[in-house]
Design a protein around this motif. Structure first.
Motif, PDB file in Angstrom:
ATOM      1  N   ASN A 159       0.793  -1.190  -0.037  1.00 46.59           N
ATOM      2  CA  ASN A 159      -0.045   0.118   0.055  1.00 46.59           C
ATOM      3  C   ASN A 159       0.956   1.370   0.116  1.00 46.59           C
ATOM      4  O   ASN A 159       0.488   2.156  -0.843  1.00 46.59           O
ATOM      5  N   ILE A 160       1.948   1.224   0.822  1.00 51.85           N
ATOM      6  CA  ILE A 160       2.894   2.436   0.889  1.00 51.85           C
ATOM      7  C   ILE A 160       3.714   2.417  -0.327  1.00 51.85           C
ATOM      8  O   ILE A 160       3.653   3.622  -1.064  1.00 51.85           O
ATOM      9  N   GLY A 161       3.951   1.453  -0.962  1.00 54.21           N
ATOM     10  CA  GLY A 161       4.911   1.413  -2.205  1.00 54.21           C
ATOM     11  C   GLY A 161       4.101   2.204  -3.382  1.00 54.21           C
ATOM     12  O   GLY A 161       4.534   2.765  -4.096  1.00 54.21           O
ATOM     13  N   THR A 162       2.848   1.684  -3.408  1.00 44.56           N
ATOM     14  CA  THR A 162       1.804   2.271  -4.558  1.00 44.56           C
ATOM     15  C   THR A 162       0.867   3.371  -4.180  1.00 44.56           C
ATOM     16  O   THR A 162       0.412   4.174  -5.111  1.00 44.56           O
ATOM     17  N   GLY A 163       1.041   3.886  -2.956  1.00 48.92           N
ATOM     18  CA  GLY A 163       0.105   5.023  -2.571  1.00 48.92           C
ATOM     19  C   GLY A 163      -1.353   4.760  -2.766  1.00 48.92           C
ATOM     20  O   GLY A 163      -2.095   5.446  -3.203  1.00 48.92           O
ATOM     21  N   SER A 164      -1.540   3.737  -2.245  1.00 51.07           N
ATOM     22  CA  SER A 164      -3.131   2.821  -2.562  1.00 51.07           C
ATOM     23  C   SER A 164      -4.048   3.927  -1.983  1.00 51.07           C
ATOM     24  O   SER A 164      -3.895   4.720  -0.946  1.00 51.07           O
ATOM     25  N   GLY A 165      -5.371   3.477  -2.279  1.00 49.77           N
ATOM     26  CA  GLY A 165      -6.487   4.318  -2.051  1.00 49.77           C
ATOM     27  C   GLY A 165      -7.587   3.486  -1.521  1.00 49.77           C
ATOM     28  O   GLY A 165      -7.193   2.453  -0.629  1.00 49.77           O
ATOM     29  N   GLY A 166      -8.753   3.717  -1.819  1.00 49.22           N
ATOM     30  CA  GLY A 166      -9.828   2.650  -1.426  1.00 49.22           C
ATOM     31  C   GLY A 166     -11.110   3.299  -1.393  1.00 49.22           C
ATOM     32  O   GLY A 166     -11.399   4.437  -2.028  1.00 49.22           O
ATOM     33  N   LEU A 167     -12.095   2.731  -0.840  1.00 48.05           N
ATOM     34  CA  LEU A 167     -13.473   3.251  -1.106  1.00 48.05           C
ATOM     35  C   LEU A 167     -13.959   4.405  -0.108  1.00 48.05           C
ATOM     36  O   LEU A 167     -14.823   5.357  -0.469  1.00 48.05           O
ATOM     37  N   CYS A 168     -13.025   4.765   0.826  1.00 47.39           N
ATOM     38  CA  CYS A 168     -13.295   5.686   1.959  1.00 47.39           C
ATOM     39  C   CYS A 168     -12.721   7.182   1.525  1.00 47.39           C
ATOM     40  O   CYS A 168     -12.489   7.992   2.402  1.00 47.39           O
ATOM     41  N   TYR A 172     -11.783  10.350   3.822  1.00 47.78           N
ATOM     42  CA  TYR A 172     -10.544  10.056   4.869  1.00 47.78           C
ATOM     43  C   TYR A 172      -9.290  10.301   3.999  1.00 47.78           C
ATOM     44  O   TYR A 172      -8.284  10.094   4.922  1.00 47.78           O
ATOM     45  N   GLY A 173      -9.361  10.255   2.768  1.00 42.96           N
ATOM     46  CA  GLY A 173      -8.033  10.337   2.040  1.00 42.96           C
ATOM     47  C   GLY A 173      -7.328   8.928   2.007  1.00 42.96           C
ATOM     48  O   GLY A 173      -7.777   7.925   2.197  1.00 42.96           O
ATOM     49  N   VAL A 174      -6.291   9.040   1.287  1.00 37.69           N
ATOM     50  CA  VAL A 174      -5.477   7.933   0.875  1.00 37.69           C
ATOM     51  C   VAL A 174      -4.138   7.440   1.883  1.00 37.69           C
ATOM     52  O   VAL A 174      -4.009   8.084   2.728  1.00 37.69           O
ATOM     53  N   ALA A 176      -1.061   7.754   1.938  1.00 36.34           N
ATOM     54  CA  ALA A 176      -0.023   8.815   2.197  1.00 36.34           C
ATOM     55  C   ALA A 176      -0.485   9.996   3.494  1.00 36.34           C
ATOM     56  O   ALA A 176       0.741   9.940   3.912  1.00 36.34           O
ATOM     57  N   GLU A 177      -1.689   9.969   3.549  1.00 34.23           N
ATOM     58  CA  GLU A 177      -2.189  10.799   4.474  1.00 34.23           C
ATOM     59  C   GLU A 177      -1.985  10.297   6.075  1.00 34.23           C
ATOM     60  O   GLU A 177      -2.088  10.618   7.113  1.00 34.23           O
ATOM     61  N   TYR A 178      -1.688   8.746   6.152  1.00 33.50           N
ATOM     62  CA  TYR A 178      -1.668   8.139   7.207  1.00 33.50           C
ATOM     63  C   TYR A 178      -0.149   7.754   7.598  1.00 33.50           C
ATOM     64  O   TYR A 178       0.105   6.890   8.608  1.00 33.50           O
ATOM     65  N   VAL A 179       0.825   7.842   6.665  1.00 35.51           N
ATOM     66  CA  VAL A 179       2.051   7.385   6.873  1.00 35.51           C
ATOM     67  C   VAL A 179       2.783   8.600   7.693  1.00 35.51           C
ATOM     68  O   VAL A 179       3.204   9.390   6.913  1.00 35.51           O
ATOM     69  N   LEU A 180       3.215   8.345   8.848  1.00 38.32           N
ATOM     70  CA  LEU A 180       3.775   9.469   9.656  1.00 38.32           C
ATOM     71  C   LEU A 180       5.159   9.231   9.522  1.00 38.32           C
ATOM     72  O   LEU A 180       6.058  10.430   9.654  1.00 38.32           O
ATOM     73  N   GLY A 181       5.694   7.969   9.601  1.00 37.19           N
ATOM     74  CA  GLY A 181       7.236   7.684   9.412  1.00 37.19           C
ATOM     75  C   GLY A 181       7.615   6.453   9.180  1.00 37.19           C
ATOM     76  O   GLY A 181       6.598   5.608   9.114  1.00 37.19           O
ATOM     77  N   LEU A 182       9.016   6.219   8.701  1.00 39.88           N
ATOM     78  CA  LEU A 182       9.184   4.963   8.046  1.00 39.88           C
ATOM     79  C   LEU A 182      10.919   4.672   8.489  1.00 39.88           C
ATOM     80  O   LEU A 182      11.490   5.344   8.808  1.00 39.88           O
ATOM     81  N   GLU A 183      10.775   3.407   8.621  1.00 41.53           N
ATOM     82  CA  GLU A 183      12.301   2.783   8.673  1.00 41.53           C
ATOM     83  C   GLU A 183      12.522   2.274   7.075  1.00 41.53           C
ATOM     84  O   GLU A 183      11.861   1.187   6.725  1.00 41.53           O
ATOM     85  N   VAL A 184      13.761   2.756   6.423  1.00 37.47           N
ATOM     86  CA  VAL A 184      13.918   2.185   5.183  1.00 37.47           C
ATOM     87  C   VAL A 184      15.446   1.675   5.113  1.00 37.47           C
ATOM     88  O   VAL A 184      16.195   2.457   5.503  1.00 37.47           O
ATOM     89  N   VAL A 185      15.473   0.694   4.434  1.00 36.50           N
ATOM     90  CA  VAL A 185      16.744  -0.006   3.892  1.00 36.50           C
ATOM     91  C   VAL A 185      17.150   0.732   2.603  1.00 36.50           C
ATOM     92  O   VAL A 185      16.565   0.409   1.808  1.00 36.50           O
ATOM     93  N   THR A 427      -3.135   7.705 -12.878  1.00 36.44           N
ATOM     94  CA  THR A 427      -2.995   6.928 -11.855  1.00 36.44           C
ATOM     95  C   THR A 427      -3.488   7.449 -10.380  1.00 36.44           C
ATOM     96  O   THR A 427      -2.755   8.350 -10.172  1.00 36.44           O
ATOM     97  N   GLY A 428      -4.638   7.011  -9.894  1.00 37.28           N
ATOM     98  CA  GLY A 428      -4.874   7.766  -8.890  1.00 37.28           C
ATOM     99  C   GLY A 428      -4.476   6.862  -7.525  1.00 37.28           C
ATOM    100  O   GLY A 428      -4.526   7.450  -6.456  1.00 37.28           O
ATOM    101  N   GLU A 429      -4.309   5.596  -7.499  1.00 35.25           N
ATOM    102  CA  GLU A 429      -3.928   4.601  -6.627  1.00 35.25           C
ATOM    103  C   GLU A 429      -3.300   3.565  -6.872  1.00 35.25           C
ATOM    104  O   GLU A 429      -2.785   2.790  -5.873  1.00 35.25           O
ATOM    105  N   HIS A 430      -3.209   3.000  -8.326  1.00 34.34           N
ATOM    106  CA  HIS A 430      -2.673   1.864  -8.586  1.00 34.34           C
ATOM    107  C   HIS A 430      -0.933   1.911  -8.917  1.00 34.34           C
ATOM    108  O   HIS A 430       0.003   1.012  -8.785  1.00 34.34           O
ATOM    109  N   GLY A 431      -0.561   3.089  -9.066  1.00 37.38           N
ATOM    110  CA  GLY A 431       0.831   3.187  -9.352  1.00 37.38           C
ATOM    111  C   GLY A 431       1.239   3.194 -10.871  1.00 37.38           C
ATOM    112  O   GLY A 431       0.193   2.933 -11.595  1.00 37.38           O
ATOM    113  N   VAL A 432       2.468   3.205 -11.144  1.00 34.44           N
ATOM    114  CA  VAL A 432       2.944   3.329 -12.616  1.00 34.44           C
ATOM    115  C   VAL A 432       3.549   2.046 -13.100  1.00 34.44           C
ATOM    116  O   VAL A 432       3.097   1.616 -13.876  1.00 34.44           O
ATOM    117  N   GLY A 433       4.419   1.855 -12.281  1.00 36.97           N
ATOM    118  CA  GLY A 433       4.730   0.346 -12.648  1.00 36.97           C
ATOM    119  C   GLY A 433       5.448   0.240 -14.051  1.00 36.97           C
ATOM    120  O   GLY A 433       6.356   1.084 -14.371  1.00 36.97           O
TER     121      GLY A 433
END
Length: 471
Positions: A159-168, A172-174, A176-185, A427-433
């Motif tokens: 979901n984070i990788g593609t910036g997923s959305g959904g029905l709501c 409530y937004g997608v 991206a609006e709920y990811v506050l922080g990450l640990e990334v290798v 693309t609104g939520e599926h990504g480019v790939g």
């Protein structure tokens, strides 16, 4: 969902993988490293059609951050590409393997590490299933809003990788609006933290948002801090039938212009309604040209549905039926969730577009799609997150028919072109790939491509992270 898959190619002349495997096994348990070609080929694709995939050299299933770091250090030393994967439910080829790559499947990193009702956050690993997290936080009176249609199988990392959305999303937004922080290798194996756990924070560049939607091309997300909301009241749903898609879109505009905040505002066209009935015998009205579903989770949803029902009637609705209770509401939502599966059953294969347009252009988008379907002699059903203008035109075709497959791909491209003409995005939520690489360049222009490639170079100077995706 797209059920047609392209078989992974096997390059018989590929370089030996023994050294790579031995190096990986030096820091990984044996059961985490898969080399049997019959097994690794099953990891070659996500669920997108018309997206080439290569043969992985090895599939790795780590359980710890340290194991991911070891994989990336090894890949950097040996100059081997790495393709990160979650549940492979994506629809753009973003998780497709390349020849000789390491497929890094993060599905075994599936722990919910923390749920804090006070801070209203959850800390999770990337392999956590969306629905699993939603149910876990609900036990604490909390709510994680992003809910892709594949929420029972898709992972938070995906979901984070593609910036997923959904029905709501309309309320409530997608993701991206709920990811506050990450640990990334990072590509070289270093571990970086971004963002925060606090309610506010503006220290430095917002690298967290940069990683959301980056499709694994900048680093490997191994932990996420997610924002939560209080659990809302049970929503009630209204169904409105229309004699034309244009009238349904006019109702959407009136609802949004009137200041209403539905928790869901979804549209199904005639083709989609019929497909759902054929698949599940839901008893939806097949006489309708468009079915609009509106929901409210406010303290008094009945009053909100009454007001919205009046707007639908003013826009030309032939019938407006509010649900009496939660069970009836859920039945209507189940029909919407079955849309993509039902359309896949029409011909056996589908291509699902993901074009988002301004709400004011939604009617023009649907009319244009109908004309494209007629031009190419194809069945194209549309379901849409109408409240935010995100359409999912679904092209149904026979993959065994070369001419029909050609027409399907051409119609898919015309739909994207139409979306751009109307001021939308590909693309609104599926990504480019892989699927929309050429279209990304058209949307953002040459300067935009140059800047994005420059960002990629900073994080991945060797170009080993998910190569061939995005641009």
């Amino acid at each position: 969902m797209i059920m047609s898959r392209i078989e992974a190619r096997r390059d018989e002349d590929a370089a030996p993988t023994g050294n790579l495997t031995d190096r990986l096994l030096a820091g990984l348990p044996a059961e985490a490293v898969l080399t049997d070609p019959d097994v690794t080929s099953s990891y070659a694709n996500d669920m997108a059609s018309f997206c080439p995939a290569g043969a992985p050299a090895v599939v790795v299933l780590p359980r710890t951050v340290e194991e991911v770091q070891h994989v990336m250090r090894t890949a950097t030393e040996l100059r081997v590409p790495v393709v990160p994967q979650g549940a492979r439910s994506g629809l753009s080829g973003g998780a497709n393997a390349t020849d000789g790559c390491i497929v890094l499947s993060l599905t075994r990193m599936d722990r919910i590490l923390e749920i804090s009702p006070v801070d209203r956050i959850a800390v999770v690993e990337p392999g956590v299933i969306n629905a699993t997290l939603s149910r876990a936080v609900e036990e604490h009176g909390l709510y994680y809003p992003p809910d892709p249609s594949s929420w029972e199988m898709c992972t938070i990392g995906g979901n984070i990788g593609t910036g997923s959305g959904g029905l709501c999303c309309v309320k409530y937004g997608v993701t991206a609006e709920y990811v506050l922080g990450l640990e990334v290798v990072l590509a070289d194996g270093r571990l970086m933290s971004t963002g925060r756990r606090t309610a506010k924070g503006v220290a430095g560049y917002d690298l967290t948002r940069l990683f959301v939607g980056s499709e694994g091309s900048l680093g490997i997300v191994v932990r996420a801090v997610l924002g939560l909301r209080p659990k809302p009241p049970q929503q009630l749903v209204l169904a409105a039938e229309f004699g034309s898609a244009a009238a349904a879109c006019e109702a959407v505009c009136r609802i949004m212009e009137g200041g209403h905040v539905p928790s869901l505002l979804e549209l199904m066209d005639r083709t989609t309604v019929k497909a759902v009935n054929d698949l599940a015998h839901m008893g939806l009205p097949e006489t309708t040209e468009a079915l609009l579903l509106a929901a409210f989770d406010t303290p008094d949803p009945t009053a909100d549905l009454t007001a919205v029902g009046a707007l639908c009637e003013a826009a030309g609705a032939t019938q407006v039926v509010p649900a009496d209770d939660a069970a009836e509401s859920e039945l209507l939502l189940q029909a919407r969730r079955l849309s993509l599966t039902a359309l896949e059953a029409v011909k056996g294969t589908t291509m699902i577009d993901d074009v988002c347009v301004p709400r004011s252009k939604l009617g023009a988008m649907l009319v244009g799609i109908e004309q494209i379907a007629a031009k190419y002699g194809l069945t194209i059903g549309v379901c849409a997150h109408a409240g935010d203008g995100n359409t999912h035109p679904t092209v149904c075709f026979d993959a065994q028919d070369p001419d029909e497959s050609r027409r399907a791909r051409e119609s898919f491209d015309e739909i994207m072109a139409l979306g751009l003409e109307l001021g939308g995005t590909i693309t609104g939520e599926h990504g480019v790939g892989v699927l929309k690489k050429d279209w990304l360049a058209r949307e953002i222009g040459p300067v935009g491509v140059e800047m994005q490639r420059a960002v990629k170079q900073v994080f991945d100077p060797l170009g080993i992270l998910n190569p061939g995706k995005l641009f």
